[in-house]
Design a protein around this motif. Sequence first.
Motif, PDB file in Angstrom:
ATOM      1  N   SER A 135       0.826  -1.205   0.000  1.00  0.00           N
ATOM      2  CA  SER A 135       0.000   0.000   0.000  1.00  0.00           C
ATOM      3  C   SER A 135       0.861   1.257   0.000  1.00  0.00           C
ATOM      4  O   SER A 135       0.594   2.206  -0.753  1.00  0.00           O
ATOM      5  N   GLU A 136       1.906   1.278   0.824  1.00  0.00           N
ATOM      6  CA  GLU A 136       2.814   2.429   0.863  1.00  0.00           C
ATOM      7  C   GLU A 136       3.489   2.643  -0.490  1.00  0.00           C
ATOM      8  O   GLU A 136       3.614   3.775  -0.955  1.00  0.00           O
ATOM      9  N   ALA A 137       3.917   1.566  -1.110  1.00  0.00           N
ATOM     10  CA  ALA A 137       4.597   1.682  -2.411  1.00  0.00           C
ATOM     11  C   ALA A 137       3.670   2.241  -3.479  1.00  0.00           C
ATOM     12  O   ALA A 137       4.085   3.033  -4.321  1.00  0.00           O
ATOM     13  N   LEU A 138       2.411   1.837  -3.431  1.00  0.00           N
ATOM     14  CA  LEU A 138       1.462   2.270  -4.463  1.00  0.00           C
ATOM     15  C   LEU A 138       0.914   3.668  -4.235  1.00  0.00           C
ATOM     16  O   LEU A 138       0.469   4.315  -5.171  1.00  0.00           O
ATOM     17  N   THR A 139       0.947   4.132  -3.010  1.00  0.00           N
ATOM     18  CA  THR A 139       0.314   5.418  -2.719  1.00  0.00           C
ATOM     19  C   THR A 139       1.285   6.526  -2.373  1.00  0.00           C
ATOM     20  O   THR A 139       0.851   7.654  -2.138  1.00  0.00           O
ATOM     21  N   SER A 140       2.573   6.234  -2.372  1.00  0.00           N
ATOM     22  CA  SER A 140       3.528   7.293  -2.038  1.00  0.00           C
ATOM     23  C   SER A 140       3.593   8.305  -3.177  1.00  0.00           C
ATOM     24  O   SER A 140       3.293   8.002  -4.323  1.00  0.00           O
ATOM     25  N   ASN A 141       4.018   9.494  -2.850  1.00  0.00           N
ATOM     26  CA  ASN A 141       4.117  10.578  -3.826  1.00  0.00           C
ATOM     27  C   ASN A 141       5.557  10.854  -4.220  1.00  0.00           C
ATOM     28  O   ASN A 141       5.921  11.987  -4.519  1.00  0.00           O
ATOM     29  N   SER A 142       6.398   9.825  -4.234  1.00  0.00           N
ATOM     30  CA  SER A 142       7.801  10.041  -4.573  1.00  0.00           C
ATOM     31  C   SER A 142       7.947  10.401  -6.038  1.00  0.00           C
ATOM     32  O   SER A 142       7.091  10.121  -6.857  1.00  0.00           O
ATOM     33  N   ARG A 143       9.066  11.028  -6.345  1.00  0.00           N
ATOM     34  CA  ARG A 143       9.379  11.398  -7.737  1.00  0.00           C
ATOM     35  C   ARG A 143      10.225  10.295  -8.332  1.00  0.00           C
ATOM     36  O   ARG A 143      11.342  10.076  -7.911  1.00  0.00           O
ATOM     37  N   ASP A 144       9.682   9.602  -9.335  1.00  0.00           N
ATOM     38  CA  ASP A 144      10.440   8.543 -10.020  1.00  0.00           C
ATOM     39  C   ASP A 144      11.041   9.069 -11.291  1.00  0.00           C
ATOM     40  O   ASP A 144      10.588   9.939 -11.901  1.00  0.00           O
TER      41      ASP A 144
END
Length: 144
Positions: A135-144
């Motif tokens: 869930s954290e991986a799918l919903t984080s707002n990191s810049r890829d």
Amino acid sequence: MTNGRLLLAVLLAGLAGCLGAIAADRWLNHEDNGSLHQFVHEELVLTEDQNSRLETLEARFAVERAALESSLRAANARLAQAMDAEHEYGPEVSAAIDDVHGQMGELQKATVQHVFDMREILEPEQQRLFDRKVSEALTSNSRD
């Protein structure tokens, strides 16, 4: 369409094709939170049986993923050819885009199935931690 605009369109089409693979890959290799596989191996205390089953899953998925990524690259190449042939948003380009989207979808479906396969080998408490990590991986707002 000018050569510059055609080149831009081809580059954007290639980028669009890669986005599906990146989105699917995000589930397994999220930069900010570390790899999901890494999390399972390093932060969950797995039994020998769980480790063995996980290795089998990972080996099987590596083969499947490589084949799906190859199909996606081929679909992107067909899109580039269609764009070069038509020089507009014509029926060949439209069909090629649908093909790219189909290949991206197949890769994403396989990745989601792999995530559920990994989850299945875990004990209930491990599953709870795993679910939170996904869930954290799918919903984080990191810049890829």
